[in-house]
Write an enzyme that holds these catalytic residues in place. Structure first.
Site, PDB file in Angstrom:
ATOM      1  N   GLN A   1      -4.655  -1.679   9.098  1.00 53.50           N
ATOM      2  CA  GLN A   1      -4.759  -3.223   8.623  1.00 53.50           C
ATOM      3  C   GLN A   1      -5.513  -4.041   9.621  1.00 53.50           C
ATOM      4  O   GLN A   1      -5.013  -4.439  10.816  1.00 53.50           O
ATOM      5  CB  GLN A   1      -3.248  -3.333   8.271  1.00 53.50           C
ATOM      6  CG  GLN A   1      -2.931  -4.750   7.556  1.00 53.50           C
ATOM      7  CD  GLN A   1      -3.597  -4.781   6.281  1.00 53.50           C
ATOM      8  OE1 GLN A   1      -3.428  -3.501   5.505  1.00 53.50           O
ATOM      9  NE2 GLN A   1      -4.259  -5.758   5.877  1.00 53.50           N
TER      10      GLN A   1
ATOM     11  N   ASP B   1     -11.577   2.332   3.476  1.00 57.91           N
ATOM     12  CA  ASP B   1     -11.877   0.905   3.341  1.00 57.91           C
ATOM     13  C   ASP B   1     -13.316   0.833   3.221  1.00 57.91           C
ATOM     14  O   ASP B   1     -13.887  -0.155   2.699  1.00 57.91           O
ATOM     15  CB  ASP B   1     -11.410   0.179   4.477  1.00 57.91           C
ATOM     16  CG  ASP B   1      -9.957  -0.397   4.340  1.00 57.91           C
ATOM     17  OD1 ASP B   1      -9.705  -0.960   3.203  1.00 57.91           O
ATOM     18  OD2 ASP B   1      -9.278  -0.624   5.349  1.00 57.91           O
TER      19      ASP B   1
ATOM     20  N   LYS C   1       0.791  -1.236   0.042  1.00 60.43           N
ATOM     21  CA  LYS C   1      -0.210   0.163  -0.030  1.00 60.43           C
ATOM     22  C   LYS C   1       0.903   1.429  -0.046  1.00 60.43           C
ATOM     23  O   LYS C   1       0.564   2.141  -0.815  1.00 60.43           O
ATOM     24  CB  LYS C   1      -0.923   0.110   1.187  1.00 60.43           C
ATOM     25  CG  LYS C   1      -2.044  -1.038   0.985  1.00 60.43           C
ATOM     26  CD  LYS C   1      -2.803  -1.312   2.118  1.00 60.43           C
ATOM     27  CE  LYS C   1      -3.832  -2.861   1.954  1.00 60.43           C
ATOM     28  NZ  LYS C   1      -4.499  -2.975   3.164  1.00 60.43           N
TER      29      LYS C   1
END
Ligand code: NAP
Length: 284
Positions: free
Chosen positions: A96, A119, A52
């Site tokens: 994460q 997200d 990422k």
């Protein structure tokens, strides 16, 4: 022979578009910023976070990494999220998952400002997706939609079957197909006759987490088959939820693993972060 849907190529195209838009945005004084939080030392999470960060650098984003020890407390993590919610340079916050045992993922997800929730896991964003009026789409299902678009797959009026009902893949995937006028069925571990349902699918999406679970006799000839799975086979080699060797001759189009859905997830994260930066800065 099925058309092999090339996730690497589509992902590169999306990332190039994001890079181009980012360059234009920077000329207006706005640099999209993403903060990535990683707690503990899970090797898979570390690889995802590194990828990422690399993707951020490639498209021209500003990024920050917060690597916290596994014994970080809920209060410390919550304090960091609140700090990042207020930080002007940061437009997107990604924590994460999975978090180490003892930390409450749900509370962290709900603490992230919905405006910075790139997200799209926050209940407010999930609700917006349900209504069909959203700012961000969850990255993996959104990536699948890009792949279907690239493959020229008609969704309207088609039988779409999603195997898996997780909050991050199965459920939002079904909703996105529904928005595009598919006739959608969601299957799960209690589905009575799975094969009977999957065989009806014009578009079959597998998000199960079991290596090579979808076999040729579960697929309608000519179906478009999308494999979200990221599993390990008996030799420890990366594979999907679909038995590619068996299913490819039956399908009209299929995604490989690796090189299918996987590369799309990060590309869509970049797209969401760019969108967040634009929204937060009032740029059309
Ligand atoms: P998950 O939360 O474990 O959900 C799996 C789903 O599969 C559940 O809904 C479960 O049903 C269903 N299932 C399990 N066994 C089944 C069976 N025998 N028959 C029918 N359904 C069954 O997994 P996930 O997070 O959605 O991930 C699914 C896969 O996608 C994993 O391989 C994961 O690594 C991969 N993934 C890839 C990406 C990417 O970027 N490419 C992103 C996220 C996930 P129940 O609800 O009844 O238990």
């Amino acid at each position: 022979m099925a058309y092999i849907i090339d996730g690497k190529a589509v992902s590169a195209k999306v990332r190039a578009e994001v890079a181009e838009e980012t360059a234009a945005l920077k000329e207006r004084g706005v640099t999209p910023g993403l903060a990535v939080i990683i707690v503990g030392d899970d090797p898979a999470s570390r690889t995802y976070v590194n990828n990422k960060k690399k993707a951020c650098a490639e498209v021209g984003f500003y990024s920050e990494e917060y690597a916290l020890p596994a014994d970080t407390s809920q209060a410390e993590l919550m304090a960091l999220v609140r700090e990042l919610n207020e930080k002007k340079e940061i437009n997107g916050i990604l924590c994460q998952l999975p978090l180490p045992k003892g930390l409450d993922e749900g509370e962290i997800i709900e603490a992230i400002s919905p405006k910075k929730d790139v997200d799209a896991f926050h209940a407010s964003n999930v609700g917006k997706i349900m209504i069909g009026d959203f700012d961000f789409l969850p990255c993996t299902p959104a990536g699948v939609m890009e792949l279907l678009k690239d493959a020229g797959t008609e969704i309207s009026g088609k039988e779409c079957v999603v195997v898996g009902r997780s909050n991050i893949v199965g459920k939002p995937m079904a909703m996105l197909l529904l928005h595009k006028h598919g006739t959608v069925t969601i299957c799960h571990s209690r589905t009575a006759d799975l094969k009977e349902v999957t065989k009806r699918a014009d578009i079959l999406v597998a998000a199960v987490g079991i290596p090579k679970f979808i076999k040729a006799d579960m697929v309608k000839p000519g179906a478009v088959v999308i494999d979200v799975g990221m599993d390990r086979d008996e030799n420890g080699k990366l594979c999907g939820d679909v038995d590619f060797a068996e299913v490819e001759p039956v399908a009209s189009a299929i995604t490989p693993v690796p090189g299918g859905v996987g590369p799309m997830t990060i590309a869509m994260l970049m797209k969401n972060t760019l969108a967040a930066a634009k929204i937060q800065n009032g740029v059309e």
